[in-house]
Design a protein around this motif. Structure first.
Motif, PDB file in Angstrom:
ATOM      1  N   ALA A   1     -21.172 -48.536  -5.604  1.00 56.51           N
ATOM      2  CA  ALA A   1     -20.229 -49.447  -6.253  1.00 56.51           C
ATOM      3  C   ALA A   1     -20.797 -50.854  -6.337  1.00 56.51           C
ATOM      4  O   ALA A   1     -20.643 -51.543  -7.360  1.00 56.51           O
ATOM      5  CB  ALA A   1     -18.903 -49.444  -5.489  1.00 56.51           C
ATOM      6  N   LEU A   2     -21.473 -51.298  -5.293  1.00 60.25           N
ATOM      7  CA  LEU A   2     -22.056 -52.639  -5.302  1.00 60.25           C
ATOM      8  C   LEU A   2     -23.238 -52.728  -6.266  1.00 60.25           C
ATOM      9  O   LEU A   2     -23.451 -53.759  -6.911  1.00 60.25           O
ATOM     10  CB  LEU A   2     -22.488 -53.021  -3.890  1.00 60.25           C
ATOM     11  N   ILE A   3     -24.018 -51.643  -6.345  1.00 65.01           N
ATOM     12  CA  ILE A   3     -25.110 -51.626  -7.322  1.00 65.01           C
ATOM     13  C   ILE A   3     -24.540 -51.729  -8.731  1.00 65.01           C
ATOM     14  O   ILE A   3     -25.010 -52.519  -9.562  1.00 65.01           O
ATOM     15  CB  ILE A   3     -25.959 -50.354  -7.159  1.00 65.01           C
ATOM     16  N   ALA A   4     -23.510 -50.934  -9.015  1.00 65.22           N
ATOM     17  CA  ALA A   4     -22.899 -50.960 -10.349  1.00 65.22           C
ATOM     18  C   ALA A   4     -22.340 -52.335 -10.678  1.00 65.22           C
ATOM     19  O   ALA A   4     -22.352 -52.769 -11.837  1.00 65.22           O
ATOM     20  CB  ALA A   4     -21.789 -49.918 -10.429  1.00 65.22           C
ATOM     21  N   ALA A   5     -21.881 -53.068  -9.641  1.00 64.98           N
ATOM     22  CA  ALA A   5     -21.314 -54.402  -9.854  1.00 64.98           C
ATOM     23  C   ALA A   5     -22.384 -55.484  -9.958  1.00 64.98           C
ATOM     24  O   ALA A   5     -22.065 -56.667 -10.088  1.00 64.98           O
ATOM     25  CB  ALA A   5     -20.348 -54.738  -8.709  1.00 64.98           C
ATOM     26  N   GLY A   6     -23.656 -55.094  -9.894  1.00 64.28           N
ATOM     27  CA  GLY A   6     -24.742 -56.052 -10.044  1.00 64.28           C
ATOM     28  C   GLY A   6     -25.072 -56.832  -8.791  1.00 64.28           C
ATOM     29  O   GLY A   6     -25.728 -57.882  -8.866  1.00 64.28           O
TER      30      GLY A   6
ATOM     31  N   ARG B   1     -32.611 -59.464   1.153  1.00 64.50           N
ATOM     32  CA  ARG B   1     -31.501 -58.585   1.527  1.00 64.50           C
ATOM     33  C   ARG B   1     -30.178 -59.284   1.285  1.00 64.50           C
ATOM     34  O   ARG B   1     -30.009 -60.455   1.615  1.00 64.50           O
ATOM     35  CB  ARG B   1     -31.607 -58.160   2.993  1.00 64.50           C
ATOM     36  N   GLY B   2     -29.244 -58.527   0.717  1.00 65.63           N
ATOM     37  CA  GLY B   2     -27.902 -59.040   0.472  1.00 65.63           C
ATOM     38  C   GLY B   2     -26.939 -58.567   1.538  1.00 65.63           C
ATOM     39  O   GLY B   2     -27.290 -58.450   2.711  1.00 65.63           O
ATOM     40  N   GLN B   3     -25.725 -58.233   1.138  1.00 64.76           N
ATOM     41  CA  GLN B   3     -24.696 -57.885   2.101  1.00 64.76           C
ATOM     42  C   GLN B   3     -24.936 -56.512   2.712  1.00 64.76           C
ATOM     43  O   GLN B   3     -25.683 -55.687   2.170  1.00 64.76           O
ATOM     44  CB  GLN B   3     -23.320 -57.928   1.440  1.00 64.76           C
TER      45      GLN B   3
ATOM     46  N   THR C   1     -32.681 -57.923  -4.981  1.00 64.81           N
ATOM     47  CA  THR C   1     -31.957 -57.951  -3.706  1.00 64.81           C
ATOM     48  C   THR C   1     -31.572 -56.529  -3.325  1.00 64.81           C
ATOM     49  O   THR C   1     -31.025 -55.781  -4.153  1.00 64.81           O
ATOM     50  CB  THR C   1     -30.682 -58.809  -3.818  1.00 64.81           C
ATOM     51  N   VAL C   2     -31.882 -56.153  -2.093  1.00 69.14           N
ATOM     52  CA  VAL C   2     -31.468 -54.855  -1.580  1.00 69.14           C
ATOM     53  C   VAL C   2     -30.360 -55.086  -0.551  1.00 69.14           C
ATOM     54  O   VAL C   2     -29.918 -56.209  -0.340  1.00 69.14           O
ATOM     55  CB  VAL C   2     -32.658 -54.098  -0.954  1.00 69.14           C
ATOM     56  N   PHE C   3     -29.910 -54.016   0.092  1.00 65.86           N
ATOM     57  CA  PHE C   3     -28.774 -54.110   0.994  1.00 65.86           C
ATOM     58  C   PHE C   3     -29.182 -53.850   2.437  1.00 65.86           C
ATOM     59  O   PHE C   3     -30.124 -53.097   2.712  1.00 65.86           O
ATOM     60  CB  PHE C   3     -27.687 -53.105   0.586  1.00 65.86           C
ATOM     61  N   GLY C   4     -28.436 -54.468   3.356  1.00 65.89           N
ATOM     62  CA  GLY C   4     -28.565 -54.134   4.763  1.00 65.89           C
ATOM     63  C   GLY C   4     -27.553 -53.056   5.106  1.00 65.89           C
ATOM     64  O   GLY C   4     -26.842 -52.542   4.241  1.00 65.89           O
ATOM     65  N   VAL C   5     -27.481 -52.691   6.382  1.00 64.19           N
ATOM     66  CA  VAL C   5     -26.525 -51.682   6.816  1.00 64.19           C
ATOM     67  C   VAL C   5     -25.673 -52.263   7.926  1.00 64.19           C
ATOM     68  O   VAL C   5     -26.164 -52.954   8.823  1.00 64.19           O
ATOM     69  CB  VAL C   5     -27.236 -50.390   7.287  1.00 64.19           C
ATOM     70  N   SER C   6     -24.365 -52.006   7.857  1.00 64.85           N
ATOM     71  CA  SER C   6     -23.432 -52.472   8.872  1.00 64.85           C
ATOM     72  C   SER C   6     -23.103 -51.309   9.792  1.00 64.85           C
ATOM     73  O   SER C   6     -22.411 -50.380   9.400  1.00 64.85           O
ATOM     74  CB  SER C   6     -22.163 -53.010   8.210  1.00 64.85           C
ATOM     75  N   GLY C   7     -23.634 -51.345  11.008  1.00 58.76           N
ATOM     76  CA  GLY C   7     -23.376 -50.255  11.933  1.00 58.76           C
ATOM     77  C   GLY C   7     -24.546 -50.047  12.865  1.00 58.76           C
ATOM     78  O   GLY C   7     -25.556 -50.760  12.795  1.00 58.76           O
ATOM     79  N   PRO C   8     -24.437 -49.034  13.748  1.00 55.94           N
ATOM     80  CA  PRO C   8     -25.476 -48.823  14.763  1.00 55.94           C
ATOM     81  C   PRO C   8     -26.634 -47.928  14.324  1.00 55.94           C
ATOM     82  O   PRO C   8     -27.299 -47.339  15.170  1.00 55.94           O
ATOM     83  CB  PRO C   8     -24.685 -48.171  15.906  1.00 55.94           C
ATOM     84  N   ALA C   9     -26.868 -47.800  13.039  1.00 52.19           N
ATOM     85  CA  ALA C   9     -28.012 -47.002  12.591  1.00 52.19           C
ATOM     86  C   ALA C   9     -29.299 -47.587  13.160  1.00 52.19           C
ATOM     87  O   ALA C   9     -29.462 -48.805  13.213  1.00 52.19           O
ATOM     88  CB  ALA C   9     -28.085 -46.981  11.062  1.00 52.19           C
ATOM     89  N   PRO C  10     -30.239 -46.737  13.601  1.00 51.55           N
ATOM     90  CA  PRO C  10     -31.514 -47.259  14.118  1.00 51.55           C
ATOM     91  C   PRO C  10     -32.202 -48.142  13.080  1.00 51.55           C
ATOM     92  O   PRO C  10     -32.252 -47.806  11.898  1.00 51.55           O
ATOM     93  CB  PRO C  10     -32.329 -45.993  14.403  1.00 51.55           C
ATOM     94  N   ALA C  11     -32.726 -49.268  13.513  1.00 54.62           N
ATOM     95  CA  ALA C  11     -33.353 -50.212  12.588  1.00 54.62           C
ATOM     96  C   ALA C  11     -34.518 -49.559  11.844  1.00 54.62           C
ATOM     97  O   ALA C  11     -34.704 -49.785  10.640  1.00 54.62           O
ATOM     98  CB  ALA C  11     -33.821 -51.452  13.342  1.00 54.62           C
ATOM     99  N   TYR C  12     -35.305 -48.750  12.553  1.00 49.02           N
ATOM    100  CA  TYR C  12     -36.457 -48.125  11.894  1.00 49.02           C
ATOM    101  C   TYR C  12     -36.012 -47.158  10.801  1.00 49.02           C
ATOM    102  O   TYR C  12     -36.727 -46.946   9.819  1.00 49.02           O
ATOM    103  CB  TYR C  12     -37.330 -47.399  12.924  1.00 49.02           C
TER     104      TYR C  12
END
Length: 297
Positions: A227-232, A215-217, A186-197
């Protein structure tokens, strides 16, 4: 509008008058004149407190960023007229240009001792926002940047990517992993207006063979990601230099051998370019060449 914006921030007529170097009566008259023009109160006033009305809060939310951008435009115009002297605000994502950052700054300062550099970190949830809002004049950020209003200058850094995983993850014991392996984690998404590409390049939605990457949180800052990676909670592709600048015992970094290199470039607003902006870009290009490789645009 200065009286309205200052009062909306201070919510106190006395402090507003002090900041604007006006009398309280003048501030009150100015606000009343604005309210008559609009046709409704912008502030609730009592003997104990001043508060924005819903209409006033809406006006402030719309007006404040416009005035900030106008002030930045005037400042850039003045800077262009004066040349390089003044203040250059440099934004940087993550570790910026890495070990090359001090060289860039040293070259720029030696050439332009009358220009002060102020540095500010930006976050990958909105890597281009501070540049567009005029909070920084030039930005050291990861590519790709494909925006019609922004200019991509010299590429100052190119490096391989690694996969950041929890220290106890099975991948942590491997010599390398591939992009196909991302379908199993599982990888992560991004919360914010970063360009999708932009995010999809760094954290792809599917493997080269077309398998979906779960995709996770969403995350907003790099420290939150680690921190989230370290938490598994998941894993993430990152630049190889992260293992040096952000090393921690609960996160392992495994070479991602078939991923394209990640690059850092100097980026600025095309319409907001000044003599200082171009001087910084030249310093960055010269720092790259002095490090033994040609600057690339």
């Amino acid at each position: 509008m200065d009286a309205f914006l200052t009062l909306a921030e201070e919510l106190h007529f006395g402090r507003t008058a002090e900041r604007l170097r006006l009398s309280q009566a003048r501030v009150s008259q100015t606000i009343k004149k604005l309210e008559r023009r609009i046709g409704a109160p912008l502030f609730d006033r009592t003997s104990r407190r001043v508060a924005l009305t819903p209409l006033g809060a809406g006006l402030h939310a719309e007006l404040e960023p416009l005035v900030r951008r106008l002030d930045a435009l005037v400042e850039r115009t003045v800077a262009a007229a004066r040349g390089v002297d003044g203040v250059l605000r440099v934004g940087f994502l993550g570790a910026g240009a890495g070990e090359l950052t001090p060289s860039i700054m040293e070259i720029f300062r030696s050439r332009h001792p009358g220009c002060e550099i102020q540095m500010r970190e930006v976050h990958f949830a909105d890597p281009l926002g501070p540049l567009r809002d005029g909070e920084v004049d030039v930005l050291l950020t990861r590519l790709p940047v494909e925006e019609p209003d922004l200019t991509v200058g010299p590429v100052v850094l190119a490096e391989p990517r690694v996969l950041a995983v929890p220290a106890g993850h099975p991948f942590a014991r491997r010599a390398k992993v591939s992009l196909e392996d991302l379908a199993r984690v599982t990888v992560f998404g991004v919360s914010g207006p970063a360009p999708a590409y932009w995010w999809d390049f760094h954290v792809p939605r599917e493997t080269p063979s077309g398998r979906p990457v779960p995709r996770g949180q969403d995350v907003t800052t790099f420290q939150e990601l680690l921190a989230l990676i370290a938490a598994g909670q998941g894993v993430s592709p990152v630049a190889a230099s992260v293992s040096r600048y952000y090393a921690r015992p609960d996160v392992a970094f495994v070479p991602l051998d078939d991923a394209p290199d990640t690059e850092v470039a100097v980026v600025w607003r095309t319409a907001g370019a000044t003599a200082r902006t171009h001087a910084f870009a030249r310093a960055a290009a010269d720092a790259v060449e002095s490090n033994g490789r040609p600057a690339r645009y």
